[in-house]
Design an enzyme around this catalytic site. Sequence first.
Site, mmCIF file in Angstrom:
data_model
loop_
_atom_site.group_PDB
_atom_site.id
_atom_site.type_symbol
_atom_site.label_atom_id
_atom_site.label_comp_id
_atom_site.label_asym_id
_atom_site.label_seq_id
_atom_site.Cartn_x
_atom_site.Cartn_y
_atom_site.Cartn_z
ATOM 1 N N ASP A 1 2.409 -3.162 -16.774
ATOM 2 C CA ASP A 1 1.197 -2.811 -16.005
ATOM 3 C C ASP A 1 0.816 -1.358 -16.258
ATOM 4 O O ASP A 1 0.414 -0.638 -15.347
ATOM 5 C CB ASP A 1 1.446 -3.060 -14.506
ATOM 6 C CG ASP A 1 0.144 -3.145 -13.714
ATOM 7 O OD1 ASP A 1 0.156 -2.825 -12.507
ATOM 8 O OD2 ASP A 1 -0.888 -3.495 -14.320
ATOM 9 N N LYS B 1 0.841 -1.206 0.000
ATOM 10 C CA LYS B 1 0.000 0.000 0.000
ATOM 11 C C LYS B 1 0.877 1.258 0.000
ATOM 12 O O LYS B 1 2.069 1.201 0.301
ATOM 13 C CB LYS B 1 -0.929 -0.005 1.218
ATOM 14 C CG LYS B 1 -0.208 0.013 2.553
ATOM 15 C CD LYS B 1 -1.189 -0.020 3.706
ATOM 16 C CE LYS B 1 -0.396 -0.002 5.014
ATOM 17 N NZ LYS B 1 -1.260 -0.090 6.192
#
Length: 319
Positions: free
Chosen positions: A139, A30
């Site tokens: 990505d 995160k």
Amino acid sequence: MASLVKYKTTPIKDEFIIGTQVLGVGINGKVVECERKSTREKYALKVLRDVPKARREVELHFEASRHPHIVRIFEVYENTYNDVNCLFVVMECMAGGELFTRIQDRAHGAFTEREASNIMYSICSAIAYLHHMNIAHRDIKPENLLYTDNTPHGVLKLTDFGFAKSVSESGEKPLETPCYTPYYVAPEVLSSKKYDKSCDVWSAGIIAYILLCGYPPFYSHHGLPISPGMKKRIRAGQYNFSGPEWDRVSEAAKDLIRKCLRTDPAERATIDDVMRHKWITHYNKNPETVLDTTKILLEQRSQWPEVEEEMEKALASMR
Ligand SMILES: c1cc2nc(N[C@H]3CCCNC3)c3c(n2n1)NCC3
């Protein structure tokens, strides 16, 4: 390969105040806000479990982060946290939010084809830099394209190297390094050239398409998650430039998108082809036609999570 990253082993809390607000959640960890005690400056902090995959993400991102359109990494700490070895990656804080949020939030909504090509020039320059370093990002999608700040001078940058790969690692065609007589080599080895880099060019094509019309070239009709029909359409490259919003878009823009979205990676443009394409090289000469992008992005805002999910699945099928 020797690591270029200097991992700090002193406690990160000695130098930074770590915020509790989660800015975003990535594939390997995160992102939270943090503040350097000595300067009070704000940074983004990515917390990763210290495993080989995380080391690869950090090393490749760090190597690439000198480029002006790739998020800067300032420091990396290797600390134990709750008895778990973690990497704390201190990055520049991209406070300007995601690419398409910024476009849909435009007040007067006048987003032009020339601005779209300017944005594509930045993204493709970053991809070219990575590919020349033999790094495939793998990505590249809207939520990984962020602005430094909310001002007109905000700079768009690519982040999240969780799927990045050193292409030499994936074994490019071995014959480029002739170490044995070719007639012994099996045919499948000859064609084993990996296409990790080509999925970055496909992503660029998708981003360009959405910039020019406000919706993705592939979408499931009933807003359901990726439908089998949709999967077939992506594989078959079934998209089109129909609809009034495409009538005003230049042929050069459509030509570049076609070359980026070729289904067969062997036929798809390379990033060097893209950087030589007139819609990219002459980005400041492209028509200043006002597009419907802002309006359509706003109308389709509720379908955006599906768009991101469909792009993620399509990318996953190429990795
Ligand atoms: C640097 C990196 C970064 N990543 C962020 N968020 C990531 C979360 C996972 C998907 N990609 C984006 C955010 C940021 N920053 N800043 N600021 C606000 C949100």
